[in-house]
Design a protein around this motif. Structure first.
Motif: not given
Length: 223
Positions: A157-158, A161
């Protein structure tokens, strides 16, 4: 006497995020030891030094300067006076740091800097061997972990993003490999210190983890 909180744990457990946020809340200095090892690893990678050549790594160390400075309360790390705070966060550099951080001379180079920072200020320091080796007298020791699947998803997810296109399976494989390297290296392996509190964050969000560590510190009479 300065208050020291040591947070250890495997790759992707959220140590840096938690330590940084908690340090800001408590007014402590945050010391990211992983960033120091990543900085050395960046030098090795940029200069084409084989990560499995311990002799070459050791020979290169005198030419490397690692310095930490705080600007507006944020930690910046410098490689030979060049701010590399962003560059060291690449996955490639993280893997290189894991591959080289077990070498005795690499650890020796950074140990004095880490201990000096802890002696000078109330601090929260995170890494792999902070409670077990770097700061054995830390008043609070936390072993922060989460399942491999949870850690991989957080990293996925990091990166997403940031606009990258990561593959979850590759991230899981990298984390598993780094766990193996960190836990089985000959020098200062990743281990839970005997007096550390085990904290599995798989089902916890960041505010919950920070609140729990703060509660632990208060129960110990540190805060």
């Amino acid at each position: 006497m300065a208050i020291n909180i040591a947070i250890d744990g495997p790759a992707g457990a959220g140590k840096s995020t938690i330590a940084k946020g908690l340090a800001k809340r408590l007014g402590f200095v945050y010391v990211d030891t992983g960033a120091m090892y990543r900085t050395l690893a960046l030098y090795f990678v940029e200069n084409g030094i084989a990560l499995d050549d311990e002799a070459a790594i050791e020979a290169a160390l005198p030419a490397v300067s690692v310095r930490i400075a705080y600007q507006d309360g944020t930690q910046h790390i410098f490689l030979n006076d060049r701010d590399v705070s962003g560059e060291i966060r690449r996955e490639e550099i993280g893997n290189a740091a894991s591959a080289t951080s077990g070498y005795p001379e690499v650890r020796k180079k950074l140990l004095a800097l880490q201990r000096d920072l802890a002696a000078e200020s109330d601090c929260i320091m995170d890494g792999r061997d902070i409670g077990s080796f770097v700061l054995p007298d830390a008043q609070v020791k936390i072993y922060l972990t989460a399942s491999v699947a949870t850690r991989a998803k957080r990293r996925f997810d990091e990166l997403a993003e940031k606009g990258e296109s990561p593959k979850l399976s590759e991230i899981e494989a990298d984390i598993t490999k780094r766990d193996e390297q960190d836990m089985n290296r000959a020098v200062s392996p990743l281990v839970q210190a005997e007096d550390a509190v085990y904290l599995d964050t798989s089902a916890m969000d960041i505010p919950e983890v920070m609140a729990e560590i703060e509660r632990i510190a208060r129960d110990k009479g540190v805060l």
